[in-house]
Motif scaffolding. Structure first.
Motif, PDB file in Angstrom:
ATOM      1  N   GLU A 204      60.887  58.076  40.109  1.00  0.00           N
ATOM      2  CA  GLU A 204      59.388  57.967  40.816  1.00  0.00           C
ATOM      3  C   GLU A 204      58.473  58.936  40.209  1.00  0.00           C
ATOM      4  N   GLY A 205      57.308  58.105  39.702  1.00  0.00           N
ATOM      5  CA  GLY A 205      56.305  58.994  38.884  1.00  0.00           C
ATOM      6  C   GLY A 205      55.420  59.756  40.318  1.00  0.00           C
ATOM      7  N   ASN A 206      54.954  60.839  39.490  1.00  0.00           N
ATOM      8  CA  ASN A 206      54.118  61.819  40.537  1.00  0.00           C
ATOM      9  C   ASN A 206      52.643  61.350  40.093  1.00  0.00           C
ATOM     10  N   GLY A 207      52.245  60.740  39.155  1.00  0.00           N
ATOM     11  CA  GLY A 207      50.882  60.519  38.924  1.00  0.00           C
ATOM     12  C   GLY A 207      50.308  61.616  37.896  1.00  0.00           C
ATOM     13  N   GLN A 208      51.114  62.581  37.550  1.00  0.00           N
ATOM     14  CA  GLN A 208      50.732  63.531  36.403  1.00  0.00           C
ATOM     15  C   GLN A 208      50.826  62.902  34.920  1.00  0.00           C
ATOM     16  N   GLY A 209      51.697  61.811  34.834  1.00  0.00           N
ATOM     17  CA  GLY A 209      51.774  61.390  33.627  1.00  0.00           C
ATOM     18  C   GLY A 209      50.786  60.241  33.095  1.00  0.00           C
ATOM     19  N   VAL A 210      49.977  59.746  34.111  1.00  0.00           N
ATOM     20  CA  VAL A 210      49.034  58.744  33.814  1.00  0.00           C
ATOM     21  C   VAL A 210      48.014  59.163  33.181  1.00  0.00           C
ATOM     22  N   ALA A 211      47.512  60.218  32.927  1.00  0.00           N
ATOM     23  CA  ALA A 211      46.630  60.969  31.973  1.00  0.00           C
ATOM     24  C   ALA A 211      47.063  60.803  30.404  1.00  0.00           C
ATOM     25  N   LEU A 212      48.339  60.780  30.289  1.00  0.00           N
ATOM     26  CA  LEU A 212      48.923  60.715  29.020  1.00  0.00           C
ATOM     27  C   LEU A 212      49.363  59.425  28.646  1.00  0.00           C
ATOM     28  N   SER A 213      49.813  58.753  29.361  1.00  0.00           N
ATOM     29  CA  SER A 213      50.397  57.210  29.098  1.00  0.00           C
ATOM     30  C   SER A 213      49.926  56.173  30.180  1.00  0.00           C
ATOM     31  N   SER A 214      49.612  55.088  29.372  1.00  0.00           N
ATOM     32  CA  SER A 214      49.620  53.837  30.322  1.00  0.00           C
ATOM     33  C   SER A 214      50.608  53.424  30.732  1.00  0.00           C
TER      34      SER A 214
ATOM     35  N   THR B 294      60.355  62.191  38.956  1.00  0.00           N
ATOM     36  CA  THR B 294      61.774  62.395  39.293  1.00  0.00           C
ATOM     37  C   THR B 294      62.721  61.224  39.026  1.00  0.00           C
ATOM     38  N   LEU B 295      63.875  61.465  38.440  1.00  0.00           N
ATOM     39  CA  LEU B 295      64.731  60.319  38.256  1.00  0.00           C
ATOM     40  C   LEU B 295      65.758  60.704  39.433  1.00  0.00           C
ATOM     41  N   VAL B 296      66.202  59.590  40.022  1.00  0.00           N
ATOM     42  CA  VAL B 296      67.187  59.851  41.165  1.00  0.00           C
ATOM     43  C   VAL B 296      68.352  58.840  41.025  1.00  0.00           C
ATOM     44  N   ILE B 297      69.383  59.395  40.628  1.00  0.00           N
ATOM     45  CA  ILE B 297      70.753  58.533  40.613  1.00  0.00           C
ATOM     46  C   ILE B 297      71.384  58.438  42.079  1.00  0.00           C
ATOM     47  N   GLU B 298      71.509  57.244  42.456  1.00  0.00           N
ATOM     48  CA  GLU B 298      72.039  56.870  44.106  1.00  0.00           C
ATOM     49  C   GLU B 298      73.525  56.495  43.988  1.00  0.00           C
ATOM     50  N   ARG B 299      73.878  55.877  42.781  1.00  0.00           N
ATOM     51  CA  ARG B 299      75.481  55.489  43.012  1.00  0.00           C
ATOM     52  C   ARG B 299      75.766  55.429  41.395  1.00  0.00           C
ATOM     53  N   SER B 300      77.176  55.342  41.247  1.00  0.00           N
ATOM     54  CA  SER B 300      77.806  55.098  40.186  1.00  0.00           C
ATOM     55  C   SER B 300      79.004  53.971  40.207  1.00  0.00           C
ATOM     56  N   ALA B 301      79.399  53.560  38.995  1.00  0.00           N
ATOM     57  CA  ALA B 301      80.348  52.341  38.814  1.00  0.00           C
ATOM     58  C   ALA B 301      81.182  52.471  37.397  1.00  0.00           C
ATOM     59  N   PRO B 302      82.278  52.237  37.388  1.00  0.00           N
ATOM     60  CA  PRO B 302      83.082  52.296  36.208  1.00  0.00           C
ATOM     61  C   PRO B 302      82.235  51.622  35.024  1.00  0.00           C
ATOM     62  N   GLN B 303      82.315  51.937  33.987  1.00  0.00           N
ATOM     63  CA  GLN B 303      81.792  51.247  32.941  1.00  0.00           C
ATOM     64  C   GLN B 303      82.230  49.821  32.590  1.00  0.00           C
ATOM     65  N   ALA B 304      83.709  49.488  32.942  1.00  0.00           N
ATOM     66  CA  ALA B 304      84.316  48.405  32.791  1.00  0.00           C
ATOM     67  C   ALA B 304      83.663  47.154  33.294  1.00  0.00           C
ATOM     68  N   ASN B 305      83.176  47.462  34.659  1.00  0.00           N
ATOM     69  CA  ASN B 305      82.378  46.280  35.138  1.00  0.00           C
ATOM     70  C   ASN B 305      81.169  46.630  35.586  1.00  0.00           C
ATOM     71  N   GLY B 306      80.496  47.795  35.456  1.00  0.00           N
ATOM     72  CA  GLY B 306      79.168  48.198  35.858  1.00  0.00           C
ATOM     73  C   GLY B 306      77.994  47.681  35.286  1.00  0.00           C
ATOM     74  N   ALA B 307      76.828  47.803  35.683  1.00  0.00           N
ATOM     75  CA  ALA B 307      75.736  47.188  35.119  1.00  0.00           C
ATOM     76  C   ALA B 307      75.521  47.527  33.760  1.00  0.00           C
ATOM     77  N   CYS B 308      75.729  48.661  33.255  1.00  0.00           N
ATOM     78  CA  CYS B 308      75.349  49.278  32.084  1.00  0.00           C
ATOM     79  C   CYS B 308      76.098  48.880  31.182  1.00  0.00           C
ATOM     80  N   ARG B 309      77.284  48.149  31.390  1.00  0.00           N
ATOM     81  CA  ARG B 309      78.220  47.804  30.051  1.00  0.00           C
ATOM     82  C   ARG B 309      77.567  47.133  29.006  1.00  0.00           C
ATOM     83  N   ASP B 310      76.799  45.953  29.257  1.00  0.00           N
ATOM     84  CA  ASP B 310      76.382  44.971  28.375  1.00  0.00           C
ATOM     85  C   ASP B 310      74.785  45.448  27.850  1.00  0.00           C
ATOM     86  N   ILE B 311      74.499  46.739  27.880  1.00  0.00           N
ATOM     87  CA  ILE B 311      73.256  47.302  27.742  1.00  0.00           C
ATOM     88  C   ILE B 311      73.173  48.075  26.385  1.00  0.00           C
ATOM     89  N   ASN B 312      72.496  47.722  25.536  1.00  0.00           N
ATOM     90  CA  ASN B 312      72.353  48.511  24.205  1.00  0.00           C
ATOM     91  C   ASN B 312      70.895  49.336  24.512  1.00  0.00           C
TER      92      ASN B 312
END
Length: 369
Positions: free
Chosen positions: A80-90, A296-314
């Motif tokens: 969740e951005g707070n707007g403070q980064g807009v002046a630095l990056s588009s 702010t980065l908010v982690i809401e849930r976790s999962a095993p890497q064997a079948n989680g959504a992060c498994r196939d991401i480089n």
């Protein structure tokens, strides 16, 4: 007297120019491939050779697992951005809105069965996807700066840490020779020896030690580094606590904490000043530099890497949205290239395991992490 009537051209003769052109293209691609993998220059450092060194340092290849940071868990939530980064990056992620992400928390090392209490390095990787489909992938670590300044030195460090076949442990003489040849590594060694260990992923600071360039809507650029700083209070872990801890205490702790509430980190961007090292990730910037909290980065849930959504991401750190560019930091380029080779090898492992299973043979252990 010669016959003035031109002889008909056969289809084969008409096709010769096209065939020669195709042959030239194939030859060029073959030479490019040979150059890339180092066949034409056997002493040149290539992503393939670097990945081989990482596998050697692991002591063995764990098929289907990431070659580095093999042990981890998938996480998901939002930034969740707070707007403070807009002046630095588009980048759209900095607007005052929520951007979903898939990520991964892991420990250093190439074994998927490593002990959490033995891993000095902890890591966070993210893939943020904006509402227009643009992605931003990050790969951050718990150390505040990199151990060395160049890709060649990183390769030599990796080789120095490879286990000796006779002892199963790194050769102290080889490690000492590396440290002597690269005095900048002393700063990292001091951090590893003296910095307190955190008790949880939740209270760990994760640093993007490489330099990037933010560009705002007006086209103005600034060199930056960033970190994810936890809102969870830091707690130090003693050597005795680490020795007594369960092998998977980090993932167990994460599950327990998420069952109670989401976990939060503030994204803090550090702005470079003239003279700050842009291409040397082993040298930290002065603490007096301007810091901007952009969201702010908010982690809401976790999962095993064997079948989680992060498994196939480089988690290639050079997959960037508009408004963010890479720098000329050689370690950044090396990480991107090696991640690609490692990812492709892992995918081949998994495909090979599926083929074995389809033919009635047992798939390799850990073929879908």
């Amino acid at each position: 007297m010669p016959d003035p009537t031109p002889r008909p051209v056969s289809p084969r003769q008409r096709n010769w120019p096209a065939m020669l052109a195709i042959a030239a293209i194939v030859a060029t691609l073959a030479l490019a491939f040979a150059w890339t993998v180092g066949w034409l220059t056997p002493h040149r450092l290539t992503p393939q050779r670097f990945t081989d060194a990482i596998q050697d340092a692991n002591g063995q290849v764990y098929r289907g697992f990431r070659r580095a940071h093999a042990k981890g868990v998938c996480v998901a939530g939002y930034f969740e951005g707070n707007g403070q980064g807009v002046a630095l990056s588009s980048a759209r992620m900095f607007a005052a809105a929520r951007t979903p992400f898939v990520g991964r928390l892991s420990i250093g090392g190439g074994s998927p069965y490593g002990l959490d209490g033995k891993a000095r390095v902890r890591s966070m990787a993210l893939q943020l996807t904006a509402d227009d489909g643009q992605q931003w992938r990050m790969a951050m670590n718990s150390f505040p700066f990199f151990g060395v300044a160049t890709a060649q030195a990183f390769y030599e460090q990796t080789r120095a840490n490879a286990p000796d076949p006779t002892t199963g442990k790194p050769d102290p003489a080889r490690q000492a020779a590396f440290a002597k040849a690269h005095p900048e590594f002393a700063r990292f060694a001091a951090w590893a020896k003296t910095a307190p260990w955190s008790t949880s992923w939740a209270n760990t600071t994760f640093n993007g030690v490489n330099t990037f360039r933010f560009i705002n809507a007006a086209g103005e650029g600034r060199y930056v580094r960033w970190s994810m700083q936890p809102q969870t209070t830091f707690e130090a872990m003693s050597a005795e606590q680490r020795a007594a801890a369960d092998a998977d205490f980090l993932s167990e702790d994460l599950t327990a904490r998420l069952a109670q509430h989401p976990l939060r980190w503030d994204m803090v961007v550090t702005l470079a000043e003239p003279g700050d090292p842009i291409t040397d990730p082993s040298t930290p910037w002065p603490a007096s530099r301007t810091h901007v909290t952009v969201g702010t980065l908010v982690i809401e849930r976790s999962a095993p890497q064997a079948n989680g959504a992060c498994r196939d991401i480089n988690f290639d750190p050079l997959v960037l949205p508009r408004g963010v560019q890479g720098s000329d930091d050689p370690i950044l380029a090396a990480r991107s290239a090696v991640y690609s080779v490692s990812f492709n090898r892992r995918e081949r492992d998994i495909a090979g395991g599926r083929a074995e299973a389809a033919t009635g043979h047992a798939a390799p252990k850990g073929d879908t992490p």
